[in-house]
Design an enzyme around this catalytic site. Sequence first.
Site, PDB file in Angstrom:
ATOM      1  N   TRP A  65       0.725  -1.263   0.049  1.00 31.91           N
ATOM      2  CA  TRP A  65      -0.008  -0.151   0.050  1.00 31.91           C
ATOM      3  C   TRP A  65       0.874   1.081  -0.024  1.00 31.91           C
ATOM      4  CZ3 TRP A  65      -3.030  -0.089   5.275  1.00 31.91           C
ATOM      5  CH2 TRP A  65      -2.146  -0.320   6.350  1.00 31.91           C
ATOM      6  N   ASN A  66       0.307   2.390  -0.268  1.00 29.98           N
ATOM      7  CA  ASN A  66       1.020   3.740  -0.407  1.00 29.98           C
ATOM      8  C   ASN A  66       0.268   4.856   0.120  1.00 29.98           C
ATOM      9  OD1 ASN A  66       2.729   2.599  -2.760  1.00 29.98           O
ATOM     10  ND2 ASN A  66       0.999   2.428  -3.821  1.00 29.98           N
ATOM     11  N   HIS A  73      -8.360  18.602  -6.437  1.00 30.61           N
ATOM     12  CA  HIS A  73      -8.673  18.758  -8.046  1.00 30.61           C
ATOM     13  C   HIS A  73      -7.620  18.581  -8.837  1.00 30.61           C
ATOM     14  CE1 HIS A  73     -12.693  21.010  -6.642  1.00 30.61           C
ATOM     15  NE2 HIS A  73     -11.667  21.341  -5.546  1.00 30.61           N
ATOM     16  N   HIS A  77     -11.460  14.963 -12.082  1.00 27.95           N
ATOM     17  CA  HIS A  77     -11.747  15.218 -10.623  1.00 27.95           C
ATOM     18  C   HIS A  77     -13.377  15.822 -10.815  1.00 27.95           C
ATOM     19  CE1 HIS A  77      -9.800  19.007 -12.114  1.00 27.95           C
ATOM     20  NE2 HIS A  77     -10.834  19.533 -11.300  1.00 27.95           N
ATOM     21  N   ASP A  79     -15.765  18.722  -9.164  1.00 25.20           N
ATOM     22  CA  ASP A  79     -16.103  19.784  -8.267  1.00 25.20           C
ATOM     23  C   ASP A  79     -17.290  20.088  -7.882  1.00 25.20           C
ATOM     24  OD1 ASP A  79     -13.552  20.766  -9.488  1.00 25.20           O
ATOM     25  OD2 ASP A  79     -14.518  21.978 -10.980  1.00 25.20           O
ATOM     26  N   HIS A  83     -16.686  24.475  -3.700  1.00 18.02           N
ATOM     27  CA  HIS A  83     -15.466  24.790  -4.303  1.00 18.02           C
ATOM     28  C   HIS A  83     -15.141  26.404  -4.662  1.00 18.02           C
ATOM     29  CE1 HIS A  83     -11.736  24.486  -6.859  1.00 18.02           C
ATOM     30  NE2 HIS A  83     -12.421  24.523  -7.961  1.00 18.02           N
ATOM     31  N   HIS A 212     -17.093  28.057 -13.119  1.00 13.03           N
ATOM     32  CA  HIS A 212     -17.183  27.857 -11.779  1.00 13.03           C
ATOM     33  C   HIS A 212     -17.989  28.865 -10.959  1.00 13.03           C
ATOM     34  CE1 HIS A 212     -13.439  25.880 -12.740  1.00 13.03           C
ATOM     35  NE2 HIS A 212     -13.307  25.298 -11.520  1.00 13.03           N
TER      36      HIS A 212
END
Length: 262
Positions: A65-66, A73, A77, A79, A83, A212
């Site tokens: 695992w990491n 974003h 991705h 929004d 945001h 946006h």
Amino acid sequence: MPNPVTVLSLLVEELNNGRVKVVDLTQPLGPETPVIDLPPIFAPSPPLTVEVISRYDEKGPAWYWNTLHLGEHTGTHFDAPVHWITGKDRANNTTDTLPPRQFVGPACVIDVSKEVAEFEDFLLTRDHVLAWEGEHGKILAGAWVLLRSDWSKRQGSEAFLNAKADGPHSPGWTADCLRFLANERDVLGVGVETVGTDAGQAGGFDPPFPAHSIMHGAGKLGLASLSNLDQLPPTGAVVIAAPLKIVNGSGSPVRVLALVPA
């Protein structure tokens, strides 16, 4: 008595027999994934970094695992309304409070790839949408409107971000078009193949960054850095875009899937 046939069981049958296919609209996410550039006066979003916790070694003999470090974003991705400042006071505006029903909707795919190939700053207008509706039917309330530009086919971060002396250049939407989609068509949200939902030069629009400002102010959603939109029909697909349930999250990397008639 046998169980009655349901819509969901029919969907599973159609998936199994290949009459409905799943198209991945997501770009691979790695350390080289392009991240939007902001002027140096603003805090930047970091690229993805990956640190191994353990990989079948003395730190963990049977597991791998990491640790991930990235902005919300990054890559393909989602929004959420919170945001943007215009959506900050809306109810249920974060990734953990948005109703899950808002993650699923029919897709209306508007193909502007030829226009963008000729003019990288192409902007979709209300008239473009009305012309599309004249051919494919009225956009339904609760639909994802996806702008196919083939921008995702650009190779390398430099070509994808396309930054020049006067800032980045990429296609997007006019403010009037976005008001039309949000207010007169009541769409679920908009999606693009570029690094953000706004055009590259949108910082100079009125209002600045209208995808946006207008969409999130209306409680609508955004999807950025999509791919494979050329595999979707203009209508008939269903898009599923579920963000991570981050508490107070403004967005999230997301695996976006489309169910498409084969």
